[in-house]
Write an enzyme that holds these catalytic residues in place. Structure first.
Site, mmCIF file in Angstrom:
data_model
loop_
_atom_site.group_PDB
_atom_site.id
_atom_site.type_symbol
_atom_site.label_atom_id
_atom_site.label_comp_id
_atom_site.label_asym_id
_atom_site.label_seq_id
_atom_site.Cartn_x
_atom_site.Cartn_y
_atom_site.Cartn_z
ATOM 1 N N LYS A 65 8.532 -4.329 -10.042
ATOM 2 C CA LYS A 65 9.501 -4.274 -8.980
ATOM 3 C C LYS A 65 10.942 -4.914 -9.503
ATOM 4 C CE LYS A 65 7.003 -2.384 -5.266
ATOM 5 N NZ LYS A 65 5.703 -2.622 -5.626
HETATM 6 C C1 LIG Z 1 4.545 -1.854 -5.452
HETATM 7 C C2 LIG Z 1 3.543 -1.790 -6.711
HETATM 8 C C3 LIG Z 1 2.663 -0.676 -7.011
HETATM 9 C C4 LIG Z 1 2.980 0.686 -6.657
HETATM 10 O O1 LIG Z 1 4.366 1.391 -7.111
HETATM 11 P P1 LIG Z 1 4.778 2.560 -6.142
HETATM 12 O O2 LIG Z 1 6.075 2.858 -6.800
HETATM 13 O O3 LIG Z 1 4.935 2.361 -5.050
HETATM 14 O O4 LIG Z 1 3.808 3.487 -6.528
HETATM 15 C C5 LIG Z 1 1.782 -0.844 -8.117
HETATM 16 N N1 LIG Z 1 1.574 -2.070 -8.461
HETATM 17 C C6 LIG Z 1 2.397 -3.084 -8.079
HETATM 18 C C7 LIG Z 1 1.799 -4.453 -8.879
HETATM 19 C C8 LIG Z 1 3.104 -2.945 -7.138
HETATM 20 O O5 LIG Z 1 3.979 -4.080 -6.817
#
Ligand SMILES: *Cc1c(COP(=O)(O)O)cnc(C)c1O
Length: 466
Positions: free
Chosen positions: A112
């Site tokens: 993120k």
């Molecule tokens: C948010 C997240 C995901 C999922 O990603 P999306 O874009 O919501 O599909 C997968 N792995 C981790 C570690 C995350 O923080």
């Protein structure tokens, strides 16, 4: 470049307005009115370009002339200087043809950061230009809150309040939210669940007087700028692997943001073989691909909590495209989902099957994959990445496959220790995390107390000169 809503009932906006709005006024999500493309020559030139330059080339077509290349380059350089390697998202080939794309080298050890670090700078830039401020209120089940607080901690124009469910996030996740000391970021433990936190945020957005008073803005994964920022690393990976054969990507999926970014990369012109949706035991997407019905079940708690999701918000963007931009179809599907918990994919079902493979990894699959990769390659996967590893093995594309690694294993030390017997250490740049002092407030699950808190702490409502 204009953006239109997937539900057809909101005015078209430019990039800056879409960035600040998040959700469209008709409840839909913004998508580009026309998809831009990159020429094969441009894509070939990425071989010699560093990450930041690829980001500029990939993102600029989406900002139109609202943000110049130079401004974008400055913001991307600053955003990615917070990562612990100049490669930003390095690739590790664990065996011939199977490569891990490590997206966790940012300050909060999850993918993120890639989008949030740039989003914060884009928002500051636009607010500065307009002489405005904003207040971000968000709910988190773990990773988003830390990434948002970290990205906005030095923002002059944005105040951030993150609600997390008290006692229900990991120690590492909580400390990433509670140890920053800047006065514009606030972590609030709510006496309730993640769903309660999300309901509080939704209620604040629906209280229009409050929303306008504090200039409420959102940074959850439906924000278009987050999707766009994630497109870069698909091109980066292809440029470094350097084969002319199309690659396949296996993507740990929750809210469908990251996998939608892979679809955007394909629309831009990146040659891609298979796009693999990797789910944990919350298998709504694999079931949808198999059955043509998108049907909710109860959320199951797993070792990959960031994927413990039943409504994948960004799937709406894909539905819009797969239905040839039929806003009526999208609207009625979403109404049916809220009213009955499901909807029929209809003719979009066969498109979905062509565009994506989808696999659900069980908790036993995840543990087995983590043990096997540790033994065979000396590489420790986090549980989210392990889902993508399992999915890639099951789909077994013919050519090169890239597994997106969305978190560092040290972010989920209890799960990894239970599976491997060894506790993963935090990287050096986060070693201080477990000893830094924490600062946070605790509030009851009550809209009025949270609103009072936001009003007290945000500079917009306090009447700071704009
Ligand atoms: C948010 C997240 C995901 C999922 O990603 P999306 O874009 O919501 O599909 C997968 N792995 C981790 C570690 C995350 O923080």
């Amino acid at each position: 470049m204009k953006y239109i809503s997937t539900r057809g009932g909101a005015e078209a906006l430019g990039f800056e307005d879409v960035l600040l709005a998040g959700l469209a006024r008709d409840g839909g999500l913004y998508v580009p009115e026309v998809w831009p493309t990159l020429t094969p020559d441009t894509i070939a030139s990425f071989r010699d370009k560093p990450f930041v330059e690829i980001a500029v080339e990939v993102i600029h077509p989406f900002t139109g002339d609202e943000i110049s290349r130079d401004e974008l380059r400055r913001m991307a350089s600053e955003a990615y200087a917070t990562f612990d390697t100049s490669e930003v998202t390095p690739l590790v080939e664990i065996k011939p043809g199977l490569t891990i794309l490590e997206l966790f080298h940012g300050p909060t050890l999850a993918f993120k950061d890639v989008a949030m670090q740039l989003l914060a700078r884009l928002m500051d830039h636009v607010l500065e230009k307009r002489g405005a401020r904003a207040t971000i209120v968000g709910a988190t089940s773990g990773d988003t809150g830390g990434a948002a607080i970290e990205a906005f901690r030095s923002s002059k124009r944005v105040d951030v309040v993150i609600l997390f469910p008290k006692g229900r996030v990991s120690d590492v996740q909580r400390r990433m939210m509670t140890t920053p000391t800047e006065p514009n970021v606030h972590a609030v433990a709510i006496e309730g669940t993640f769903d309660d936190c999300q309901a509080l945020v939704k209620a604040m957005f629906n209280d229009h007087a409050f929303r306008d008073r504090v200039e409420l803005s959102g940074v959850n994964s439906i924000n278009w700028a987050r999707i766009v920022a994630q497109v870069t690393y698909y091109f980066w990976a292809a440029s470094r692997i350097g084969t002319t054969e199309p690659l396949s990507f296996s993507v740990p999926t929750g809210n469908f943001g990251d996998i939608f970014a892979s679809y955007v990369a394909k629309r831009l012109g990146l040659p891609i073989d298979k796009l693999i949706i990797a789910s944990n035991e919350n298998d709504i997407l694999p079931r949808a691909v198999a059955t043509g019905v998108y049907a909710m079940k109860d959320v199951i708690a797993t070792s990959s909590p960031s994927m413990d999701i039943q409504i994948s918000s960004n799937f709406e963007r894909y539905l819009f495209e797969a239905s040839d931009r039929d806003a009526d179809f999208v609207r009625s599907s979403m109404t049916s989902l809220i009213a009955t918990g499901s909807f029929e994919l209809g003719r979009t079902g066969s498109r979905l099957k062509q565009d994506f493979a989808a696999v659900s990894a069980s908790e036993a699959d995840v543990a087995d994959a983590i043990r096997r990769t540790k033994t065979a390659y000396g590489y420790v996967l986090d549980p989210h990445t392990a889902c993508a590893f399992v999915a890639a093995e099951r789909v077994a594309p013919a050519g090169n496959t890239v597994i997106l690694s969305t978190a560092h294993p040290a972010k989920f030390p209890d799960a990894i220790e239970a599976i491997t017997g060894a506790r993963p250490a935090l990287p050096a740049h986060q070693a201080h995390l477990m000893t830094d002092a924490e600062k946070f407030d605790t509030l009851p699950n009550s809209l009025s107390s949270v609103q009072k808190f936001v009003l007290k702490h945000c500079r917009v409502a306090a009447g700071t000169p704009q």
